[in-house]
Design a protein around this motif. Structure first.
Motif, PDB file in Angstrom:
ATOM      1  N   ALA A   1      -2.333 -10.083   4.376  1.00  0.00           N
ATOM      2  CA  ALA A   1      -3.588  -9.482   4.828  1.00  0.00           C
ATOM      3  C   ALA A   1      -3.604  -7.963   4.727  1.00  0.00           C
ATOM      4  CB  ALA A   1      -3.881  -9.909   6.260  1.00  0.00           C
ATOM      5  N   MET A   2      -2.529  -7.329   5.163  1.00  0.00           N
ATOM      6  CA  MET A   2      -2.542  -5.872   5.297  1.00  0.00           C
ATOM      7  C   MET A   2      -2.846  -5.143   3.993  1.00  0.00           C
ATOM      8  SD  MET A   2      -2.261  -3.377   7.314  1.00  0.00           S
ATOM      9  CE  MET A   2      -1.190  -3.024   8.680  1.00  0.00           C
ATOM     10  N   THR A   3      -2.334  -5.678   2.887  1.00  0.00           N
ATOM     11  CA  THR A   3      -2.489  -4.978   1.612  1.00  0.00           C
ATOM     12  C   THR A   3      -3.747  -5.414   0.861  1.00  0.00           C
ATOM     13  OG1 THR A   3      -0.985  -6.631   0.766  1.00  0.00           O
ATOM     14  CG2 THR A   3      -0.059  -4.479   1.246  1.00  0.00           C
ATOM     15  N   GLY A   4      -4.510  -6.339   1.433  1.00  0.00           N
ATOM     16  CA  GLY A   4      -5.762  -6.721   0.775  1.00  0.00           C
ATOM     17  C   GLY A   4      -5.836  -8.163   0.306  1.00  0.00           C
ATOM     18  N   HIS A   5      -5.161  -9.074   1.023  1.00  0.00           N
ATOM     19  CA  HIS A   5      -5.341 -10.507   0.802  1.00  0.00           C
ATOM     20  C   HIS A   5      -4.847 -11.025  -0.534  1.00  0.00           C
ATOM     21  CE1 HIS A   5      -8.322  -9.532   3.997  1.00  0.00           C
ATOM     22  NE2 HIS A   5      -7.634 -10.492   4.553  1.00  0.00           N
TER      23      HIS A   5
ATOM     24  N   CYS B   1       0.129  -6.681   9.212  1.00  0.00           N
ATOM     25  CA  CYS B   1      -0.879  -6.353  10.224  1.00  0.00           C
ATOM     26  C   CYS B   1      -0.330  -6.505  11.621  1.00  0.00           C
ATOM     27  CB  CYS B   1      -2.050  -7.324  10.149  1.00  0.00           C
ATOM     28  SG  CYS B   1      -3.060  -7.163   8.710  1.00  0.00           S
TER      29      CYS B   1
ATOM     30  N   THR C   1       0.854  -1.175   0.000  1.00  0.00           N
ATOM     31  CA  THR C   1       0.000   0.000   0.000  1.00  0.00           C
ATOM     32  C   THR C   1       0.898   1.236   0.000  1.00  0.00           C
ATOM     33  OG1 THR C   1      -1.446  -1.304   1.402  1.00  0.00           O
ATOM     34  CG2 THR C   1      -1.972   1.037   1.209  1.00  0.00           C
TER      35      THR C   1
ATOM     36  N   GLU D   1      -3.945  -1.814  -5.073  1.00  0.00           N
ATOM     37  CA  GLU D   1      -5.087  -2.103  -5.944  1.00  0.00           C
ATOM     38  C   GLU D   1      -4.696  -2.288  -7.404  1.00  0.00           C
ATOM     39  OE1 GLU D   1      -4.987   0.488  -3.917  1.00  0.00           O
ATOM     40  OE2 GLU D   1      -6.144  -0.345  -2.251  1.00  0.00           O
TER      41      GLU D   1
ATOM     42  N   LEU E   1     -10.677 -11.936   8.604  1.00  0.00           N
ATOM     43  CA  LEU E   1     -11.498 -11.394   7.527  1.00  0.00           C
ATOM     44  C   LEU E   1     -11.812 -12.474   6.491  1.00  0.00           C
ATOM     45  CD1 LEU E   1      -9.753  -7.922   6.976  1.00  0.00           C
ATOM     46  CD2 LEU E   1     -11.786  -8.429   8.332  1.00  0.00           C
TER      47      LEU E   1
END
Ligand code: SF4
Ligand code: SF4
Lengths: 207, 630
Positions: free
Chosen positions: B480-484, B406, B42, B46, B556
């Motif tokens: 996890a932290m950046t969106g799995h 995380c 991040t 994305e 999550l």
């Protein structure tokens, strides 16, 4: 050198809440509705670290003079707060003639749960908000979401409240169509119901 | 996130609301990029997330989450040398990892376009420092581009590929968080075809930079940069708008703030927006400086433009006043905002700011103290149980080297199990350093993705050098932290192909770790504590690294999986008759789903947040936490 300060042609909206409450989704759905009505729109989001149950702010800016995504202190036309303390945390962003729509449902920060900090009393929060803006509407969006069928649809209650307030130039039809397009299956129905209940709450207001 | 289907649409002229990162992913299609390799970070995440969703549906396209950024750049660089348009993506600190291949890639150059997207993070929304990656362009002699918004992120990317091929050089494409994570309307252009295969043509005297080759390539590189300079003088990406006595030079997201400030102040100025920020268009800049007695330079972080522009003025003896960071009008830390730019401009030209910000700040001071709400480990996060166990065994007295992910959030009370952190993989190597010079217990933690990214060399070194460190690998089956995003331990590739995952336990044994065990932290906190105790004891006695793999999926993922398959697990609750208000659960575990009832002082579980992990049950000495019956 002379400078004659201008009011620029832009509507600044700030959405403040807690990671996991659906702040980002609301910003996206709202902006998609705005784009489909051909507004120039800029959205600023917070990702990563800040999403893990921490404080989250999203900015939505609409109008020809929206260039960057940032909304500065004293420039927000509307603040939408998903949680009382998180509303107050961003209150300096509101313009003196601006509006605040706030969900009353409290989500306890861990520092409060652990007894390391106090949660300010709700009337103190409201009176602090009043130091910055006169138009404040607070309601229990969480219970409206629960009666719509899912506490997670709270962000769509807030969406309905934004559109119902008449402050943003997006029609109810466009907003509903965007809700329908954004949530598949059974969530469409729940979210539409949530939107309607938020809409009903603010459309009767005479600020 | 916008769905892959939307990003894949072949509809020229359509306007879609996109995040700049999604616009870049769309740009990959429009530029005909054949291969993208990256490690997530991040604010760039994305880009990869979108490409991952899209990858199985794009013909002749390859996408991978590489083990780390160095690997990603080597994969993408080789593909571009082979003749296929390629891309590497990372965040600021990630480019540091890839710096080694980066500087040599500039020497050998490429055959098909190569763009390196690097996302810097002014204000450190999700990073450990404020890397200004633009300096790599100066150090490495690489062309650099900086877009200002989502729409430009895509259009500039297309130019970047043409320029890369024209110059045979990789292009650094630098964004910042407020570009990456802003959303606006982006117009679609045509999608370009990608070749199925290209032919690698051998040219070892170019692509193998042994010293004699490298010596020849360095002058070549400088020649290419001269060509780049003349392109920079003529490209439409460097342009001026507006007119007036005052001159402003800016780049990236600051351009937007400049336009807004001028509008707010009602001031006229000529604004020079620089899109190609290395090499700078020296002639254009000098002409601009000559036109304006006063020129303000507006850029976030380091005075990258400012220093160079001041040297141009000196070199060409131009009589101009340059205002920027060096006199303190602009800060060198944190991101800008229209307010910062408006305040600086009004100071420089001597007028009032339109909004009385001092008054607002003062009123804000009078607000009641607000409880902080920092990011936290989620309710039901398996790491909470692991850290509870580590703390319980070592009574908070061991040293806890932490890593990037995380789990760094365990720095917060009451877990407080993060004592030192540099970068990806540093938990293992810093643990080694600490263990060598202290006689304290050292319990390091690292995530699964980070372990593959940068933990392996550290662990190899720890084994060989016999460092007495206890390592707990927190394997939550994802990044996890950046969106799995997937990684080599997850069993799925960037092309969404299912493959055999690497087994962390076997990897550790393969590296020579003698003590390796795997446990499920959500099974029973009691046995977790026993396992950690045994690990720490073994390390103390054997003076060698030992590994405990604490393996349970990210909360999550668990919740999403349940929602998908319609499974409901009854939540936990506190029986108020059994609860003695001892607060142990909150003081030691602090799951965000729990809070104290302000009237009774007893613990309560918020059912809408509880994920039914069951960890708190073991923490309560009075057995007051129970699971609801279905
Ligand atoms: S640990 Fe048990 S008894 Fe103590 S406050 Fe928590 S729930 Fe109540
Ligand atoms: S079971 Fe306990 S620890 Fe797990 S999420 Fe629920 S309240 Fe938190």
């Amino acid at each position: 050198m002379d400078c004659n300060t201008h009011d620029t042609d832009v509507f600044n909206l700030v959405i403040s809440g807690v990671g996991g409450q659906g702040v980002l989704t609301l910003a996206e759905v709202l902006s998609r509705a705005a784009l489909s009505e051909n507004h120039n729109v800029r959205v600023g989001e917070i990702h990563g670290m800040a999403q893990r149950g921490g404080h989250v702010v999203c900015t939505v800016r609409m109008g020809p003079d929206a260039y960057g995504p940032i909304v500065d202190a004293g420039t927000a036309h509307l603040i939408v707060g998903f949680e009382p303390v998180e509303t107050l945390r961003e209150v300096e962003l509101v313009r003196p003639d601006g509006y605040i729509i706030m969900n009353q449902h409290i989500q306890h920060p861990v520092a409060v749960s652990m007894g390391k900090a106090d949660y300010p009393p709700i009337d103190e929060i409201i009176s602090s908000l009043r130091k910055f803006a006169n138009h404040i509407f607070d309601f229990n969006a969480m219970s409206l979401a629960e009666s719509a069928g899912n506490p997670q649809s709270m962000n769509m209650v807030m969406f309905g409240a934004i559109i119902g307030s008449g402050l943003v130039s997006i029609s109810k039809e466009t907003a509903l169509a965007t809700v329908a397009a954004s949530f598949p299956g059974r969530f469409e129905e729940i979210n539409t119901r949530a939107f309607e209940s938020g809409y009903a709450a603010t459309s009767v207001l005479k600020w | 996130m916008v769905k892959a289907k939307v990003l894949l649409e072949d509809s020229v002229g359509k306007k879609v609301l996109l995040l700049a990162n999604e616009a870049i992913a769309r740009g990959v299609l429009e530029a005909g990029v054949r291969l993208v390799a990256l490690y997530p970070g991040t604010p760039s995440s994305e880009i990869g997330n979108s490409l991952y969703q899209m990858s199985p549906h794009i013909p002749n396209f390859y996408f991978e989450f590489s083990a780390n950024e160095k690997v990603a750049l080597e994969v993408a660089g080789a593909s571009a040398i082979s003749g296929a348009r390629s891309m590497m993506v990372c965040k600021g600190p990630g480019l540091n990892v890839a710096a080694d291949p980066l500087l040599t890639l500039a020497y050998v150059g490429i055959r098909a376009g190569l763009v390196i997207v690097v996302a810097d993070d002014p204000s450190m929304w999700s990073s450990q420092n404020e890397n200004d990656s633009r300096y790599y362009a100066l150090m490495g002699n690489l062309p650099l581009m900086e877009p200002s918004d989502p729409s430009e992120a895509k259009s500039m990317l297309l130019v970047a590929y043409d320029l890369s091929e024209q110059l045979e050089l990789p292009i650094l494409f630098r964004t910042t968080t407020r570009v990456n994570h802003s959303r606006s309307g982006v117009e679609y252009g045509p999608i370009r075809d990608r070749p199925e295969y290209v032919q690698f043509e051998k040219d070892p005297l170019r692509f193998v930079p042994v010293p004699s080759v490298a010596r020849k390539r360095h002058p070549w590189l400088l020649e290419q940069m001269e060509k780049a300079r003349s392109i920079s003088e003529s490209t439409e990406l460097n342009f001026t708008i507006g007119s007036g006595e005052l001159g402003i030079i800016t780049s990236g997201v600051s351009y937007n703030y400049v336009l807004e400030s001028l509008k707010i102040l009602g001031v006229d100025a000529e604004v020079f927006k620089i899109g190609v920020t290395n090499p700078l268009p020296e002639r254009m800049i000098c002409d601009f400086l000559r036109r304006h007695k006063k020129t303000i330079i507006v850029e976030e972080l380091e005075p990258f433009l400012e220093t160079q522009i001041r040297s141009f003025a000196q070199h060409h003896s131009i009589d101009v006043e340059i205002y920027g960071k060096q006199q303190g009008f602009f800060p060198r830390v944190y991101e800008y905002s229209p307010r910062i730019v408006t305040t600086a401009i009004s100071k420089i030209i001597g007028c009032n700011t339109p909004i009385n910000w001092d008054d607002i700040d003062e009123r804000a001071q009078s607000l009641p103290d607000l409880p902080p709400r920092p990011p936290l480990l989620c309710p039901g996060c398996p790491h909470r149980a692991s850290y509870y166990g580590i703390r319980a065994v070592t009574r908070g007295k061991a040293i806890y080297p932490s890593d990037i992910g995380c789990y760094t959030l365990s720095i917060a009370p009451p877990l407080e199990t993060a004592d030192i952190l540099f970068d990806m993989g540093s938990s293992i190597s810093t643990a080694c350093g600490i263990a060598r010079v202290t006689n304290q217990d050292v319990v390091a933690t690292i995530g699964d993705s980070t372990f593959f990214a940068s933990g392996l060399p550290g662990l190899a070194s720890a084994v060989y050098n016999q460092h007495p460190i206890a390592l707990v690998i927190l394997d939550n089956r994802t990044t996890a932290m950046t969106g799995h995003q997937p990684h080599p331990g997850t069993g799925i590739t960037g092309m969404q192909k299912h493959v055999e995952p690497l087994d962390i336990e076997k990897v550790c044994r393969g590296l020579g770790v003698e003590y390796v065990k795997t446990i499920d932290p959500l099974d029973s906190l009691t046995s977790l504590v026993a396992e950690v105790r045994e690990l720490v004891k073994w390390v103390r006695e054997n003076k060698r690294p030992g590994v405990l793999i604490s393996k349970a999926p990210c909360a999550l993922l668990t919740v999403a999986e349940r929602r998908r398959s319609g499974i409901t697990v009854p939540p936990y609750y506190v029986d108020p008759d059994l609860c003695t208000a001892c607060r142990r659960c909150l003081d030691r575990l602090a799951c965000p789903a729990m809070y104290l009832d302000s009237e009774t002082g007893k613990a309560v579980i918020d059912e809408t947040l509880c994920t039914s992990c069951g960890t708190c049950v073991y923490v309560c000495p009075h057995k007051a936490i129970l699971q609801k019956e279905e």
